[in-house]
Each structure stands twice: as structure tokens, then as C-alpha cells.
Design a protein around this motif. Structure first.
Motif, PDB file in Angstrom:
ATOM      1  N   ASP A  64       0.808  -1.219   0.000  1.00  0.00           N
ATOM      2  CA  ASP A  64       0.000   0.000   0.000  1.00  0.00           C
ATOM      3  C   ASP A  64       0.839   1.266   0.000  1.00  0.00           C
ATOM      4  N   VAL A  65       0.421   2.211  -0.792  1.00  0.00           N
ATOM      5  CA  VAL A  65       1.154   3.477  -0.875  1.00  0.00           C
ATOM      6  C   VAL A  65       0.186   4.618  -0.575  1.00  0.00           C
ATOM      7  N   THR A  66       0.624   5.498   0.300  1.00  0.00           N
ATOM      8  CA  THR A  66      -0.196   6.661   0.590  1.00  0.00           C
ATOM      9  C   THR A  66       0.540   7.898   0.103  1.00  0.00           C
ATOM     10  N   ALA A  67      -0.177   8.794  -0.526  1.00  0.00           N
ATOM     11  CA  ALA A  67       0.450  10.035  -0.983  1.00  0.00           C
ATOM     12  C   ALA A  67      -0.370  11.233  -0.530  1.00  0.00           C
ATOM     13  N   VAL A  68       0.334  12.312  -0.290  1.00  0.00           N
ATOM     14  CA  VAL A  68      -0.317  13.570   0.028  1.00  0.00           C
ATOM     15  C   VAL A  68      -0.014  14.515  -1.135  1.00  0.00           C
ATOM     16  N   VAL A  69      -1.057  15.045  -1.721  1.00  0.00           N
ATOM     17  CA  VAL A  69      -0.852  15.921  -2.877  1.00  0.00           C
ATOM     18  C   VAL A  69      -1.297  17.335  -2.522  1.00  0.00           C
ATOM     19  N   TYR A 104      -0.762  26.605  -0.523  1.00  0.00           N
ATOM     20  CA  TYR A 104      -1.519  25.888  -1.562  1.00  0.00           C
ATOM     21  C   TYR A 104      -2.978  25.813  -1.135  1.00  0.00           C
ATOM     22  N   ASP A 105      -3.827  25.280  -2.017  1.00  0.00           N
ATOM     23  CA  ASP A 105      -5.271  25.374  -1.755  1.00  0.00           C
ATOM     24  C   ASP A 105      -5.904  24.087  -1.228  1.00  0.00           C
ATOM     25  N   PHE A 106      -5.625  22.974  -1.907  1.00  0.00           N
ATOM     26  CA  PHE A 106      -6.219  21.718  -1.460  1.00  0.00           C
ATOM     27  C   PHE A 106      -5.151  20.732  -1.023  1.00  0.00           C
ATOM     28  N   LEU A 107      -5.468  19.983   0.013  1.00  0.00           N
ATOM     29  CA  LEU A 107      -4.613  18.872   0.401  1.00  0.00           C
ATOM     30  C   LEU A 107      -5.426  17.608   0.109  1.00  0.00           C
ATOM     31  N   VAL A 108      -4.851  16.757  -0.730  1.00  0.00           N
ATOM     32  CA  VAL A 108      -5.557  15.547  -1.140  1.00  0.00           C
ATOM     33  C   VAL A 108      -4.763  14.339  -0.648  1.00  0.00           C
ATOM     34  N   MET A 109      -5.413  13.436   0.081  1.00  0.00           N
ATOM     35  CA  MET A 109      -4.715  12.217   0.485  1.00  0.00           C
ATOM     36  C   MET A 109      -5.229  11.068  -0.357  1.00  0.00           C
ATOM     37  N   SER A 134      -0.942  23.763 -10.311  1.00  0.00           N
ATOM     38  CA  SER A 134       0.229  22.913 -10.076  1.00  0.00           C
ATOM     39  C   SER A 134      -0.082  21.863  -9.009  1.00  0.00           C
ATOM     40  N   THR A 135       0.691  20.785  -9.024  1.00  0.00           N
ATOM     41  CA  THR A 135       0.553  19.747  -7.991  1.00  0.00           C
ATOM     42  C   THR A 135       1.926  19.423  -7.432  1.00  0.00           C
ATOM     43  N   THR A 136       1.970  19.111  -6.164  1.00  0.00           N
ATOM     44  CA  THR A 136       3.204  18.601  -5.557  1.00  0.00           C
ATOM     45  C   THR A 136       2.818  17.319  -4.833  1.00  0.00           C
ATOM     46  N   THR A 137       3.438  16.236  -5.199  1.00  0.00           N
ATOM     47  CA  THR A 137       3.056  14.944  -4.607  1.00  0.00           C
ATOM     48  C   THR A 137       4.133  14.465  -3.637  1.00  0.00           C
ATOM     49  N   HIS A 138       3.700  14.114  -2.408  1.00  0.00           N
ATOM     50  CA  HIS A 138       4.627  13.546  -1.412  1.00  0.00           C
ATOM     51  C   HIS A 138       4.176  12.132  -1.109  1.00  0.00           C
ATOM     52  N   PHE A 139       5.112  11.203  -1.100  1.00  0.00           N
ATOM     53  CA  PHE A 139       4.750   9.835  -0.728  1.00  0.00           C
ATOM     54  C   PHE A 139       5.099   9.571   0.737  1.00  0.00           C
ATOM     55  N   ALA A 140       4.172   8.954   1.431  1.00  0.00           N
ATOM     56  CA  ALA A 140       4.413   8.666   2.854  1.00  0.00           C
ATOM     57  C   ALA A 140       5.313   7.448   2.980  1.00  0.00           C
ATOM     58  N   LEU A 141       6.257   7.515   3.895  1.00  0.00           N
ATOM     59  CA  LEU A 141       7.165   6.384   4.092  1.00  0.00           C
ATOM     60  C   LEU A 141       6.683   5.466   5.221  1.00  0.00           C
ATOM     61  N   THR A 142       6.398   6.046   6.363  1.00  0.00           N
ATOM     62  CA  THR A 142       5.947   5.250   7.507  1.00  0.00           C
ATOM     63  C   THR A 142       4.796   5.959   8.183  1.00  0.00           C
ATOM     64  N   LYS A 143       3.779   5.221   8.535  1.00  0.00           N
ATOM     65  CA  LYS A 143       2.684   5.834   9.296  1.00  0.00           C
ATOM     66  C   LYS A 143       2.875   5.477  10.770  1.00  0.00           C
ATOM     67  N   TYR A 144       2.956   6.499  11.613  1.00  0.00           N
ATOM     68  CA  TYR A 144       3.173   6.254  13.034  1.00  0.00           C
ATOM     69  C   TYR A 144       1.895   6.355  13.839  1.00  0.00           C
ATOM     70  N   LYS A 145       0.973   7.178  13.368  1.00  0.00           N
ATOM     71  CA  LYS A 145      -0.196   7.452  14.193  1.00  0.00           C
ATOM     72  C   LYS A 145      -1.352   7.843  13.292  1.00  0.00           C
ATOM     73  N   GLU A 146      -2.539   7.387  13.599  1.00  0.00           N
ATOM     74  CA  GLU A 146      -3.721   7.821  12.858  1.00  0.00           C
ATOM     75  C   GLU A 146      -4.885   7.918  13.831  1.00  0.00           C
ATOM     76  N   LEU A 147      -5.677   8.951  13.680  1.00  0.00           N
ATOM     77  CA  LEU A 147      -6.848   9.159  14.534  1.00  0.00           C
ATOM     78  C   LEU A 147      -6.513   9.000  16.019  1.00  0.00           C
ATOM     79  N   GLY A 148      -5.358   9.508  16.387  1.00  0.00           N
ATOM     80  CA  GLY A 148      -4.982   9.490  17.802  1.00  0.00           C
ATOM     81  C   GLY A 148      -4.445   8.158  18.288  1.00  0.00           C
ATOM     82  N   VAL A 149      -4.352   7.170  17.388  1.00  0.00           N
ATOM     83  CA  VAL A 149      -3.860   5.862  17.826  1.00  0.00           C
ATOM     84  C   VAL A 149      -2.464   5.626  17.261  1.00  0.00           C
ATOM     85  N   SER A 150      -1.531   5.275  18.152  1.00  0.00           N
ATOM     86  CA  SER A 150      -0.165   5.001  17.710  1.00  0.00           C
ATOM     87  C   SER A 150      -0.089   3.617  17.081  1.00  0.00           C
TER      88      SER A 150
END
Ligand SMILES: Cc1ncc(COP(=O)(O)O)c(C=O)c1O
Lengths: 164, 392
Positions: A64-69, A104-109, A134-150
Motif C-alpha cells: 500500500d502506498v499513501t500520498a499527500v498531494v 496551496y489550496d487543497f490537500l488531497v490524500m 500545479s501539484t506537488t506529490t509527497h509519498f508517505a514512508l511510515t505511518k506512526y499514528k492515525e486518529l490518535g492511535v499510535s
């Protein structure tokens, strides 16, 4: 149901949506029927928008790959941002969408299975929109925490087992 | 150690029984995958803004002693806070001092009051330090065993029966550890009358004063004629989830405080400085955190009580602190046996009631400073254990 209790129901469910109406009723000094009715109304009003499970997908497959644009756009007309948001949020690949203040205007995950898939989606579907500058795409490497859960580190009680 | 050397140890201290909790802790910590409801402190981390104030104090080099009685700013904040909560005015310069936890304030209060042979009446079951502190201060402990049928509240009859001409101090603690009992205004009024009639001083340990679930806490000090003869003990450990910061305080009559501060000055010097800075923040902005935690404890309390009902385990309704005190006498074993077997057979830790005084025999202390998921798993284990006992 009084507003305070309704809020307490939301807090409880936001943390653990598997709590039963009966359990919630016990905790809030209410009845099962009353809780059921309130939850139903909250669902109807789209205050409760879904019940999801927090999964650490990396443990299941690391494909799985997550990106933030970051998107910069040129909105047209008074409700320009709204109309752009409508278009973007309809793509099933888009998990989360925010309108932002700042550079920038929108953050898209976006979630996809490969870098290539995401890159193609961004160039083919986002960058190609006429309002998008324009778009700038960042790929996530490691997810440490989501919705307050480590993730990764199991939750541990820092207290001793027994204290006075 | 040789016998002749052992002779050198203080008889007062060697004669004290070690804490029953300590013994149980030593067993429990050896059990892997143990689920515990045995803890007497909040499960919440100290609210972040309070921790930040502590960090800020360290960063800016606030690493020196403070005045013996504690930082004037903190003393003032405490007096303002208590004015709001209790409706009583205390002079920040003379009628409050900052201690190393409520624990130190309890010890110092007793030492400031007692002459050898003075009797201290205290209610049991109670926090583990009362009896040893009374003894170490040279007093004679006179316990009043509170009863389940009175919801573990102190009755005027029980108090009258315990008094002698040597009684000097009454020590009470409501909301109570381990029972979770509270005393309401009407209950306290009758006690206050007797206290005044017999010219006693009250040490009122109100460390759980923020954690009540029926009505707002009432301090015995706020009843007519009681402020000057009550030493109120409170602190940051429970209300603000700050156990490890070791910070508490005592409020009371200036002349008593003067003597208490004298002891504190020689024995301790001052409470930890960084903690005092964090506590200022807690007093100023911590109210919303307390409300959130209290609400959460209350939900868990109701959840737990309902589980006890489902298990048919008798338990009076506790309206304070974060403990329930179910009655396990039907199983025909001591509370220590019950707790030990529960620990070994189901890997669930609770504290035997007898660790809090003889009259705690027949009960166990169950803490609900745990998440609902943890309570669920714990009650599943408890249910299994109880069923297996009943089926025999
Ligand atoms: C009734 C009671 N008093 C006092 C204390 C001591 O608290 P601290 O020294 O952390 O303020 C405790 C802690 O468990 C308690 O339960």
C-alpha cells in the motif's frame, strides 16, 4: 436526548464504534431505546458519517502506498473552491480532502497500490483539471499514528501493576 | 544483619506491619499478561499544557529551591481555586503550604499536632499511610471500622463511641480510597457538632475532592465553626493526573500551618520546583481537563457497577474517587485468598480489602481508572472466576 448526552455518545463512538447501544446506555444513565434513537438520528443528519476500523495495512501487505498531494488552483466564480472540491472528492482514490490556508489550496490524500498508479492518477486526473495550476506529490514512508492511535508500538500502561 | 545490629533499629518502625499492597504488588508484577485493576492513580497522562509548563520551567532554568511554604504564586492560585470550590477564604501567605504530595502533608499534620499518647480517631478502610503515620508521630491510633450498610460513611454514633478524654484528632477521608464512599453535607454536619463539642481537630484528606459523581464535594471545613479546626489535605495527583510530580498541599489555621511548615522546612526544605510551575498552570487552566476526566471516570463507574450487577456481585454504589469495593464474603475465603487466586487463575489483579484495614476483610478494591476495553476484559475474567467458584 439532551445535547450533553448526545455529545457524550459521539465521543464514545468516535473512540470505539463497536460499543453497543446497551453499553452506552449504561454508561450514560440512559435507555437502550433512547440511545438507538439518538444514534439513528445522528446517522440521518450525517453527523455520524460512518463506522470504520483503524487498520495498520502495513502489517497485512506493504504494497500500500499513501500520498499527500498539494494542489494549487484558480477558482472561478464565488463558489469556485466548492465546485473544484466536488469534482475531486468523487474520485474513489481520494481518501481525504481539505481546503487549506497557506501556500496551496487543497490537500488531497490518496491511497493506491503502487507509486506508478498514484502518479498516473495525479497527472491524469488532478493535474489535468483546467482549474489546477500545479501539484506537488509527497509519498508517505511510515505511518506512526492515525486518529490518535499510535501504530507499531503496542499501548502499554506506564503505571505499576498495583499501587495504593 | 547480626542480632546486635538489628537491636539498633527503631522499635517503633520495626513493629510497623509492611504495607499489604506492597506484598501484593510483588506477586502481581511477576505474572505475565496480567490485567490489572489494582492501581490507585489515574490512567490519563498529565494534560499536555501542564506538562509543557513543567518543561518550560526546566528550559528557563527554574531549577532552584523555592520558599519553604512553596511559591507565593502557586499558594495564591490554590487559595483562589479553593475559594471558588469551597467558598472559604485562606490567606496565601499564612494558611497554605505546598507539600511533597498529599502524603507528606498527612505526615506533617500529625507530627505538628501530636504529643506522645494522644489518640487519633481515624476511619477504616482507609489509605495505607494513616495508621503508620499516626504511630510514627507518637500517637495512639483508634480505628473506626466503617460499615457497608452505612455505605461506608461515618455515623455520629460510631464517632461518639470511639472518643475518650485523650482523643485529639479525627482523621477522615472522603471521597474515600478504597471504598469510593462520600459524605454529604447532612452527614458531615452531625460529625462537626461532635468535633466542636469535644474540641477536636480534624485532618480531612480531600485528595479526591474533584472526583464525585452524585453531588459536588462538601468539605467539613466549610461548615460553621470548622474552618479553624480543620486541616484540609489536597493535591494534584488525582484531579490533574499528576501522581509522579509529587505535589500536594495543606490548608488551615495559620498557627497550625506555622508548625507544619517548620517540620517541612527542616525535613524537606521545599516541594519540587518544576512541579510547582506545572501546578500553577493546572490551577489556572486545568478545569476543563478535570471535567473531561471526571466524565470519563463516571462512565466507567457506571459500566463497572452494571457488570457487577450482571455477575450478581454485591457492591454498594460508590459516588467518589475511582474505586468500587464489592463484597466477596459469599465465597468463604479471605480477601487476600480471593485476590491471590484471581491473580493466579485468571491473571487479574485487584487489591484485597484487608490491605486497607481489618474491616476491609470480605471486600476487594477494584479501580476503574482504566479504559472501557480494559474493564471489559477484566470483567470477563472476573466473571469466569466467580462462576467457577460458584459451581463448586
Ligand atoms: C486517600 C489518599 N490520600 C493521599 C494519597 C496520596 O497522594 P499524593 O501523595 O500522591 O498526593 C492517596 C494516594 O493514593 C490517597 O488515596
Amino acid at each position: 436526548m439532551e445535547q450533553k448526552k448526545t455529545e457524550q455518545i459521539l465521543h464514545l463512538l468516535a473512540k470505539d464504534s463497536r460499543l453497543t447501544n446497551q453499553e452506552i446506555a449504561v454508561m450514560l444513565d440512559s435507555t437502550e431505546d433512547e440511545v438507538a434513537e439518538t444514534v439513528h438520528q445522528l446517522e440521518k443528519d450525517k453527523i455520524i458519517c460512518g463506522y470504520h476500523t483503524l487498520v495498520d495495512w502495513n502489517k497485512v501487505n506493504d504494497e500500500d502506498v499513501t500520498a499527500v498531494v498539494e494542489l494549487r488552483v484558480t477558482p472561478q466564480g464565488g463558489d469556485g473552491y466548492e465546485r473544484i472540491a466536488e469534482k475531486i472528492k468523487d474520485f474513489p482514490q481520494v481518501e481525504t480532502l481539505y481546503l487549506m490556508s497557506g501556500t496551496y489550496d487543497f490537500l488531497v490524500m490518496i491511497k493506491g497500490t503502487t507509486l506508478k498508479e498514484i502518479s498516473l492518477f495525479v497527472s491524469g486526473n488532478l493535474a489535468s483539471m483546467e482549474e489546477v495550476q500545479s501539484t506537488t506529490t509527497h509519498f508517505a514512508l511510515t505511518k506512526y499514528k492515525e486518529l490518535g492511535v499510535s501504530f507499531a508500538t503496542p499501548k502499554s500502561d506506564k503505571r505499576m501493576v498495583v499501587t495504593p | 544483619m547480626s542480632d546486635s545490629m538489628r537491636e539498633l533499629l527503631s522499635k517503633t518502625v520495626t513493629n510497623l506491619k509492611p504495607s499489604g499492597i506492597r506484598k501484593f504488588f510483588d506477586v502481581a508484577k511477576e505474572i505475565p499478561d496480567c490485567v490489572s485493576l489494582g492501581v490507585g492513580e489515574p490512567d490519563f497522562d498529565t494534560p499536555w499544557h501542564i506538562r509543557e509548563a513543567g518543561i518550560e520551567a526546566l528550559k528557563s532554568g527554574k531549577t532552584f529551591y523555592t520558599s519553604n511554604a512553596g511559591m507565593p504564586e502557586l499558594r495564591k492560585e490554590i487559595c483562589d481555586y479553593k475559594k471558588k470550590k469551597m467558598g472559604l477564604t485562606y490567606d496565601p501567605m499564612k494558611e497554605v503550604f505546598i507539600s511533597v504530595g498529599g502524603s507528606e502533608a498527612i505526615d506533617v499534620a500529625l507530627r505538628a499536632l501530636l504529643n506522645p499518647g494522644d489518640e487519633v480517631v481515624f476511619v477504616e478502610p482507609c489509605f495505607v499511610s494513616y495508621l503508620p503515620c499516626i504511630v510514627m508521630a507518637g500517637g495512639i491510633p483508634v480505628s473506626i471500622p466503617l460499615k457497608e450498610e452505612n455505605e461506608f460513611r461515618l455515623t455520629p454514633q460510631e464517632l461518639e463511641a470511639a472518643l475518650t478524654p485523650k482523643t485529639k484528632v479525627l482523621m477522615i477521608s472522603f471521597p474515600n480510597n478504597p471504598t469510593g464512599a462520600i459524605m454529604e453535607r447532612e452527614d458531615l454536619e452531625k460529625i462537626a457538632e461532635i468535633v466542636i463539642a469535644h474540641n477536636l481537630i480534624v485532618i480531612s484528606d480531600e485528595i479526591y475532592s474533584e472526583l464525585t459523581y452524585k453531588s459536588e464535594h462538601v468539605s467539613i471545613a466549610s461548615l460553621p465553626g470548622m474552618q479553624e479546626r480543620t486541616i484540609v489535605i489536597d493535591g494534584f495527583s488525582k484531579a490533574f493526573a499528576m501522581t509522579g510530580w509529587r505535589l500536594g498541599y495543606a490548608l488551615g489555621n495559620a498557627e497550625i500551618m506555622e508548625q507544619m511548615i517548620k517540620i517541612h522546612q527542616f525535613a524537606i526544605m521545599c516541594a519540587p520546583t518544576v512541579s510547582q510551575y506545572a501546578a500553577v498552570k493546572a490551577m489556572k487552566d486545568g478545569e476543563k481537563d478535570v471535567v473531561m476526566m471526571r466524565e470519563s471516570y463516571n462512565q466507567r463507574r457506571k459500566y463497572l457497577m452494571n457488570e457487577f450487577r450482571k455477575l450478581d456481585l454485591p457492591c454498594f454504589e460508590p459516588y467518589g474517587a475511582f474505586y468500587a469495593f464489592p463484597n466477596i464474603s459469599e465465597f468463604g475465603m479471605t480477601s487476600e485468598e480471593f485476590a491471590t487466586r484471581l491473580l493466579h487463575e485468571e491473571k487479574l489483579a485487584v487489591v484485597p480489602g484487608s490491605a486497607f484495614g481489618e474491616c476491609g476483610e470480605g471486600f476487594i478494591r477494584v479501580s476503574y481508572a482504566y479504559s472501557i476495553e480494559e474493564l471489559k476484559e477484566a470483567m470477563r475474567r472476573m466473571g469466569k472466576f466467580i462462576k467457577s467458584l460458584r459451581s463448586k
